[in-house]
Scaffold this active site. Structure first.
Site, PDB file in Angstrom:
ATOM      1  N   GLY B 105       0.803  -1.226   0.000  1.00 38.79           N
ATOM      2  CA  GLY B 105       0.000   0.000   0.000  1.00 38.79           C
ATOM      3  C   GLY B 105       0.833   1.271   0.000  1.00 38.79           C
ATOM      4  O   GLY B 105       1.962   1.282   0.474  1.00 38.79           O
ATOM      5  N   ARG B 169       0.979  -5.898  -4.908  1.00 40.29           N
ATOM      6  CA  ARG B 169       0.912  -6.722  -3.701  1.00 40.29           C
ATOM      7  C   ARG B 169       1.394  -8.165  -3.946  1.00 40.29           C
ATOM      8  O   ARG B 169       1.251  -9.021  -3.083  1.00 40.29           O
ATOM      9  CB  ARG B 169      -0.509  -6.723  -3.137  1.00 40.29           C
ATOM     10  CG  ARG B 169      -0.933  -5.351  -2.611  1.00 40.29           C
ATOM     11  CD  ARG B 169      -2.217  -5.402  -1.804  1.00 40.29           C
ATOM     12  NE  ARG B 169      -2.592  -4.066  -1.354  1.00 40.29           N
ATOM     13  CZ  ARG B 169      -2.181  -3.507  -0.228  1.00 40.29           C
ATOM     14  NH1 ARG B 169      -1.366  -4.152   0.579  1.00 40.29           N
ATOM     15  NH2 ARG B 169      -2.575  -2.284   0.101  1.00 40.29           N
ATOM     16  N   ASP B 200       5.971  -7.685   5.635  1.00 40.49           N
ATOM     17  CA  ASP B 200       6.032  -8.818   4.713  1.00 40.49           C
ATOM     18  C   ASP B 200       7.067  -8.592   3.617  1.00 40.49           C
ATOM     19  O   ASP B 200       7.835  -9.485   3.281  1.00 40.49           O
ATOM     20  CB  ASP B 200       4.665  -9.023   4.043  1.00 40.49           C
ATOM     21  CG  ASP B 200       3.754  -9.902   4.898  1.00 40.49           C
ATOM     22  OD1 ASP B 200       4.230 -10.412   5.939  1.00 40.49           O
ATOM     23  OD2 ASP B 200       2.577 -10.060   4.531  1.00 40.49           O
ATOM     24  N   LYS B 226       8.390   0.970   5.205  1.00 42.06           N
ATOM     25  CA  LYS B 226       7.254   1.736   4.699  1.00 42.06           C
ATOM     26  C   LYS B 226       5.951   1.221   5.261  1.00 42.06           C
ATOM     27  O   LYS B 226       5.688   0.030   5.179  1.00 42.06           O
ATOM     28  CB  LYS B 226       7.203   1.618   3.178  1.00 42.06           C
ATOM     29  CG  LYS B 226       5.968   2.220   2.545  1.00 42.06           C
ATOM     30  CD  LYS B 226       5.252   1.262   1.614  1.00 42.06           C
ATOM     31  CE  LYS B 226       4.586   0.139   2.384  1.00 42.06           C
ATOM     32  NZ  LYS B 226       3.671  -0.676   1.598  1.00 42.06           N
ATOM     33  N   THR B 227       5.154   2.017   5.842  1.00 39.62           N
ATOM     34  CA  THR B 227       3.736   1.747   6.105  1.00 39.62           C
ATOM     35  C   THR B 227       3.139   2.870   6.939  1.00 39.62           C
ATOM     36  O   THR B 227       3.703   3.269   7.957  1.00 39.62           O
ATOM     37  CB  THR B 227       3.470   0.399   6.821  1.00 39.62           C
ATOM     38  OG1 THR B 227       2.104   0.389   7.264  1.00 39.62           O
ATOM     39  CG2 THR B 227       4.336   0.209   8.058  1.00 39.62           C
ATOM     40  N   ILE B 228       2.002   3.370   6.489  1.00 37.34           N
ATOM     41  CA  ILE B 228       1.336   4.412   7.271  1.00 37.34           C
ATOM     42  C   ILE B 228       0.882   3.854   8.612  1.00 37.34           C
ATOM     43  O   ILE B 228       0.716   4.599   9.567  1.00 37.34           O
ATOM     44  CB  ILE B 228       0.127   5.033   6.535  1.00 37.34           C
ATOM     45  CG1 ILE B 228      -0.986   4.014   6.274  1.00 37.34           C
ATOM     46  CG2 ILE B 228       0.546   5.712   5.252  1.00 37.34           C
ATOM     47  CD1 ILE B 228      -2.320   4.663   5.903  1.00 37.34           C
ATOM     48  N   ASP B 229       0.687   2.528   8.686  1.00 33.40           N
ATOM     49  CA  ASP B 229       0.175   1.918   9.915  1.00 33.40           C
ATOM     50  C   ASP B 229       1.128   2.051  11.095  1.00 33.40           C
ATOM     51  O   ASP B 229       0.712   1.907  12.243  1.00 33.40           O
ATOM     52  CB  ASP B 229      -0.132   0.429   9.697  1.00 33.40           C
ATOM     53  CG  ASP B 229      -1.208   0.208   8.656  1.00 33.40           C
ATOM     54  OD1 ASP B 229      -1.802   1.205   8.209  1.00 33.40           O
ATOM     55  OD2 ASP B 229      -1.459  -0.949   8.289  1.00 33.40           O
ATOM     56  N   LYS B 266     -24.589  19.009  18.818  1.00 36.85           N
ATOM     57  CA  LYS B 266     -25.635  17.973  18.800  1.00 36.85           C
ATOM     58  C   LYS B 266     -25.240  16.670  18.121  1.00 36.85           C
ATOM     59  O   LYS B 266     -26.075  15.793  17.951  1.00 36.85           O
ATOM     60  CB  LYS B 266     -26.909  18.527  18.169  1.00 36.85           C
ATOM     61  CG  LYS B 266     -26.777  18.916  16.721  1.00 36.85           C
ATOM     62  CD  LYS B 266     -28.115  19.410  16.163  1.00 36.85           C
ATOM     63  CE  LYS B 266     -27.944  19.835  14.710  1.00 36.85           C
ATOM     64  NZ  LYS B 266     -29.074  20.534  14.154  1.00 36.85           N
ATOM     65  N   MET B 274      -8.016   4.339   9.282  1.00 39.86           N
ATOM     66  CA  MET B 274      -7.277   3.281   8.607  1.00 39.86           C
ATOM     67  C   MET B 274      -6.148   2.776   9.493  1.00 39.86           C
ATOM     68  O   MET B 274      -5.728   3.448  10.430  1.00 39.86           O
ATOM     69  CB  MET B 274      -6.716   3.818   7.295  1.00 39.86           C
ATOM     70  CG  MET B 274      -6.363   2.745   6.303  1.00 39.86           C
ATOM     71  SD  MET B 274      -5.893   3.443   4.703  1.00 39.86           S
ATOM     72  CE  MET B 274      -7.135   2.754   3.625  1.00 39.86           C
ATOM     73  N   GLY B 275      -5.637   1.610   9.164  1.00 37.82           N
ATOM     74  CA  GLY B 275      -4.560   0.999   9.943  1.00 37.82           C
ATOM     75  C   GLY B 275      -5.002  -0.400  10.295  1.00 37.82           C
ATOM     76  O   GLY B 275      -5.584  -0.600  11.351  1.00 37.82           O
ATOM     77  N   GLU B 335      -9.540   0.888  12.545  1.00 38.50           N
ATOM     78  CA  GLU B 335     -10.107   0.015  11.506  1.00 38.50           C
ATOM     79  C   GLU B 335     -10.060  -1.451  11.915  1.00 38.50           C
ATOM     80  O   GLU B 335     -10.981  -2.215  11.660  1.00 38.50           O
ATOM     81  CB  GLU B 335      -9.318   0.218  10.208  1.00 38.50           C
ATOM     82  CG  GLU B 335      -9.833  -0.572   9.042  1.00 38.50           C
ATOM     83  CD  GLU B 335      -8.995  -0.338   7.777  1.00 38.50           C
ATOM     84  OE1 GLU B 335      -9.553  -0.444   6.696  1.00 38.50           O
ATOM     85  OE2 GLU B 335      -7.779  -0.054   7.887  1.00 38.50           O
ATOM     86  N   TYR B 440      -8.200   6.413   2.584  1.00 35.55           N
ATOM     87  CA  TYR B 440      -7.468   6.678   1.347  1.00 35.55           C
ATOM     88  C   TYR B 440      -6.912   8.088   1.280  1.00 35.55           C
ATOM     89  O   TYR B 440      -5.889   8.339   0.666  1.00 35.55           O
ATOM     90  CB  TYR B 440      -8.384   6.402   0.148  1.00 35.55           C
ATOM     91  CG  TYR B 440      -8.759   4.950   0.060  1.00 35.55           C
ATOM     92  CD1 TYR B 440      -7.922   4.047  -0.570  1.00 35.55           C
ATOM     93  CD2 TYR B 440      -9.916   4.464   0.664  1.00 35.55           C
ATOM     94  CE1 TYR B 440      -8.237   2.697  -0.620  1.00 35.55           C
ATOM     95  CE2 TYR B 440     -10.232   3.123   0.622  1.00 35.55           C
ATOM     96  CZ  TYR B 440      -9.392   2.246  -0.021  1.00 35.55           C
ATOM     97  OH  TYR B 440      -9.699   0.910  -0.058  1.00 35.55           O
ATOM     98  N   GLU B 441      -7.598   9.026   1.951  1.00 40.85           N
ATOM     99  CA  GLU B 441      -7.161  10.420   1.925  1.00 40.85           C
ATOM    100  C   GLU B 441      -5.752  10.585   2.460  1.00 40.85           C
ATOM    101  O   GLU B 441      -5.071  11.557   2.140  1.00 40.85           O
ATOM    102  CB  GLU B 441      -8.078  11.294   2.789  1.00 40.85           C
ATOM    103  CG  GLU B 441      -9.538  11.286   2.426  1.00 40.85           C
ATOM    104  CD  GLU B 441     -10.314  10.177   3.119  1.00 40.85           C
ATOM    105  OE1 GLU B 441      -9.729   9.092   3.334  1.00 40.85           O
ATOM    106  OE2 GLU B 441     -11.491  10.390   3.423  1.00 40.85           O
ATOM    107  N   GLY B 442      -5.346   9.659   3.338  1.00 41.44           N
ATOM    108  CA  GLY B 442      -4.080   9.841   4.034  1.00 41.44           C
ATOM    109  C   GLY B 442      -2.904   9.117   3.403  1.00 41.44           C
ATOM    110  O   GLY B 442      -1.756   9.386   3.736  1.00 41.44           O
TER     111      GLY B 442
END
Lengths: 567, 567
Positions: B105, B169, B200, B226-229, B266, B274-275, B335, B440-442
């Site tokens: 990703g 992938r 991986d 690499k990984t945003i997670d 209200k 995500m993650g 997530e 996806y925005e991130g």
């Protein structure tokens, strides 16, 4: 020199001075803090002595005779323009009591309108008092207010949200409610009231102005154009505030999603964008980002397109892109789209009738009560949408159109149609939809430099109008493509923006929503480019809003194109 | 001076020079353009002559004997550190052929890793060649590549996305696939290969390194984290790239929604982030924004909480807030939450079994096949979630957990529970839920200054490792809380990060995902503050990512707290 990376959390220790506001427990981020201290430029005319010049007498946007009847005291009054003057035309020692209210949905910049009014009073009418009515127009009726002091306002300068005094959606409508408003302004001895709101709220502001004038109450009422939807505008009011910031926030996200789509190469992102009726936000975001497909509600309505037509339009482009081996893309859909499709409106009103009887049988016999056209449309809809239409009803038993997730609906309809074409051999691509709704994220962001400055000038100008005894005007700051010094400041007669609508056998004054004009420069620019955007990938990623450096002083494409076309 | 507002669209005319890339039709925004020209600082050690010092022999994260058997050629090799030197230890005229691949990703900064490798070769090994494998590991296997030149790389500098060479992938797993990879590196005569990926992919990189070494193939393999997670990290690799940018993008949106919640007063906003597995993103966003409620998956798993427990936790806070007249708030949900709840896992595997038979009767007799616990849970779930579990299955017939919109599920469960309490008289507030998913925005935003600089150093360092003939290492840049000059650069033996897992009766090497540690500094900080955040409104709005000025050089709270705790 290499940057030294610091922690955003260093700001954890920079607590905003305790105040009586709801923000007292908040801790400001570095960016929030830096915005508090951002100094705002003023148009030149507001930096010197000025006087107010009246323009020619005004009329109405439509049915002037009816508007004249509804506003006997205000109809025809001239608009006002501020011009530099040798000396102040108002008494510098005049102390004013002014009220301000936020009405309707949030839009970035509201706090700056209030700061602008406050600073005007500080600068030009020392010793004046500014009251903030709490929770919208209800605050006026219930006389719920707070005195806005320098300390109170300070943490909200250039900040998003409406939480300084909050907003509300109540309207001042009935004779009793007008009476309550009267009691409040008399009790507080108000010289003026600023109503920050959209089309309805400004109509309401004008009715209040008329009412006070008719009763010889001194309170003048001035409106300010607020709405992220961008549908409150005219020649004198080139844009409503908040539109700039909201569009840039949405465009940032759309740009990111575009890069993601291109990187992954396997998703179609269906993005629904806030903006209830008009499609200005969607159009502006398209101009900023160049998506493959953009649906503009006003075009759908004008061309009387059906849901099937719109679906086919999307599916045709997806099929063509598949031939070029592009099995990804980005599609923008305005929140209000469904309201623009006549057949959907018919179906919904039929459903409202049928469902009111509560005789929906499992076997589906109830469907026979639908007209042929509506039945055909109903059967065309994906099952989850059918269920949503059947199940989710408001307290009055009506189908809740706003709750329909149009982006998901289109994903399902497109999927079905593509499957059909695959069977027929006319489509060979792969399709995976991802849905997004960008809405609340955009209403309360930190205002852009443009919205910060624009709102401050709107508020400052409103102060000037009130000090000059003007009423029934909307604060108007124009010439916005030029440097701030050259911006013009004044007020436009609210009656001149009005037309009437017939409701319950009576004429009601309304400021018509400014819809996307198919002959307007922004739509024409979009229309001239969309075919290229559809098949090529011309994505632009605007990136996050910047407060300094490149891009930080950009104005919206809509404004630039509209003003350019006027020039 | 007053800013002169310009049009973001002035950039409409600033077209990026035509290149062979997929971006050729793109038009860059002002911010994108400005980022291309942003110069990146390098750690001091990369600016001078340096040599590589080997550390002590390494072991493995677990089961060293098994790892030693799986990596006979690489196990135990030392990590490497770059230190300043009087002269270069490698031949300046040595021309290298290096390949690079993006795997998995997207994460903001990937393009900068590639720029870093490229610039290293330009600076230190003139005449070298850099190949980019297209579409991830499949590009290696199919020998699909592009030669990366200065012109090719130029428009991607400091830009988001992975579209320079795209990602994929696929995995290199079977003997045939290893053979294909071998053919490619031999054909291209590669001296080195950089694998940019997550846990991986880095495991795969190490297997490739071992394979090449075992076959006496000269190609060295180096990984990049690499990984945003944020779940690929260890002492030597303090963070994975992309985490910083993604969290800041989500935190911007959360901050905006918070101000909206407070202004409107209200809505409860349920935000799913995500993650996939770990809750690092959710924790970091909580530390940046101070939401009222944050669910951390690892805590739920450790405490063996049920869905009912989590719901009650949320409902308790909402009830308490209602007593203080706060009928609004913001709730963060990771997530991967559902994967952390054992009872949900049981239910899903039972459903997988039952649904495989396709004997689901309308009457619900099939439910008798569920265990008591699973039936109870199933009945506790809102109907739309029940339906989702029944209907949406992947091609293997399995329930698609990832498709469950947990945020909507919680809104419904909370609503039901609050309704119950209302009946009992223990809750008197009003509840309206709004759901959001930020994902996806991130993944493809413009990388922050931190990610830009960090990635560039990772890539530059990887070049140095390869030129020194190092293999089976992951590029390691550390000391990240200090100024960039002081960052350390080196490589960590990938085998030292590994443990084994038993799959299909065989030991498989794995780099264990770094989960949120309940004893770690970030969680402890969060845990010490969350009760205050729950009842008071301590919202912080980080605002949009800035590239210059205040806040632009902030690093994540997670990194700062973890490194602070280590120091």
């Amino acid at each position: 020199m290499a940057p030294s990376f610091t922690n955003g959390g260093s700001s954890v220790d920079t607590v905003v001075p305790p105040s009586v506001t709801g923000r007292f427990a908040s801790v400001y981020s570095e960016v929030q803090n830096s915005r508090i201290f951002h100094t705002l430029p003023l148009p030149s005319v507001l930096k010197t002595h000025f006087k107010i010049i009246d323009g020619p007498l005004s009329s109405a946007a439509g049915n002037p005779d009816e508007i004249a009847k509804l506003f006997p005291n205000l109809f025809g009054q001239p608009s006002a323009v501020l011009v530099p003057s040798g000396s102040d035309t108002v008494q510098p020692n005049q102390k004013l009591k002014i009220g301000v209210v936020l009405s309707g949905g949030q839009a970035p910049g509201g706090h700056n309108v209030i700061s602008g009014i406050f600073d005007y009073l500080q600068d030009r009418a020392k010793g004046s008092t500014l009251y903030g009515f709490r929770g919208g127009p209800a605050g006026i009726m219930k006389c719920k207010y707070v005195e806005l002091t320098s300390e109170y306002i300070y943490p909200y300068r250039n900040q998003g949200g409406f939480d300084m005094i909050r907003s509300g959606r109540d309207k001042i409508e009935t004779p009793e409610q007008f009476k309550q408003a009267e009691e409040t302004v008399l009790k507080l001895d108000l010289d003026g009231l600023v109503v920050i709101g959209g089309d309805d709220s400004n109509t309401n502001a004008c009715l209040l102005a008329e009412y006070f004038r008719s009763k010889n109450i001194k309170t003048c009422v001035v409106g300010c154009p607020k709405t992220i939807d961008g549908d409150l505008k005219c020649k004198e009011v080139p844009t409503s505030f908040g539109f700039d910031t909201a569009c840039k926030i949405y465009a940032e996200m759309i740009g990111n999603v575009m890069i993601d789509a291109r990187s992954t190469g396997k998703y179609y992102h269906f993005v629904r964008l806030m903006g209830r009726a008009a499609s200005h936000i969607t159009l502006e975001c398209a101009l900023q980002t160049h998506p493959n497909i953009t649906i503009i509600g006003e075009e759908v309505a004008t061309k009387k397109l059906t849901l099937k037509n719109v679906t086919d339009y999307i599916v045709d482009i997806i099929s063509k892109r598949a031939e070029a081996n592009y099995n990804y893309g980005v599609i923008l859909i305005p929140e209000g789209l469904i309201d623009f499709i006549p057949e959907v409106q018919h179906l919904i009103s039929e459903l409202n009738e049928i469902l009111a009887d509560d005789t929906v049988d499992e076997g589906g016999l109830w469907k026979k009560k639908l007209t042929d056209q509506s039945l055909k449309l109903f059967e065309f809809l994906p099952r989850p949408i059918q269920e949503q239409l059947m199940l989710e009803r408001d307290p009055h038993g009506n189908v809740q159109v706003a709750k329909i997730e149009t982006e998901k609906m289109f994903i399902q309809m497109v999927e079905t149609e593509l499957e059909k074409r695959k069977q027929e051999g006319t489509y060979k691509g792969g399709f995976k939809g991802q849905s997004h709704f960008f809405g609340y994220e955009g209403r309360c962001g930190l205002p852009t430099n443009f919205d910060s400055t624009y709102c401050y000038a709107l508020g400052y100008g409103a102060g000037a109008l009130l000090q000059s005894g003007k009423t029934g005007l909307i604060s108007s700051v124009a010439n916005l493509c030029n440097p701030v010094e050259e911006w013009t400041v004044g007020g436009t007669a609210l009656t001149s923006l009005m037309d009437v609508e017939r409701r319950h056998g009576k004429f009601k004054p309304v400021i018509k929503k400014a819809m996307v004009e198919l002959e307007g420069a922004p739509f024409k620019k979009f229309a001239s480019l969309r075919d290229e955007w559809a098949l090529k990938n011309c994505y632009t990623s605007p990136g996050p809003i910047q407060f300094t450096g490149p891009g930080s002083d950009a104005i919206s494409h809509t404004l630039l194109l509209e003003l350019g076309a006027q020039a």
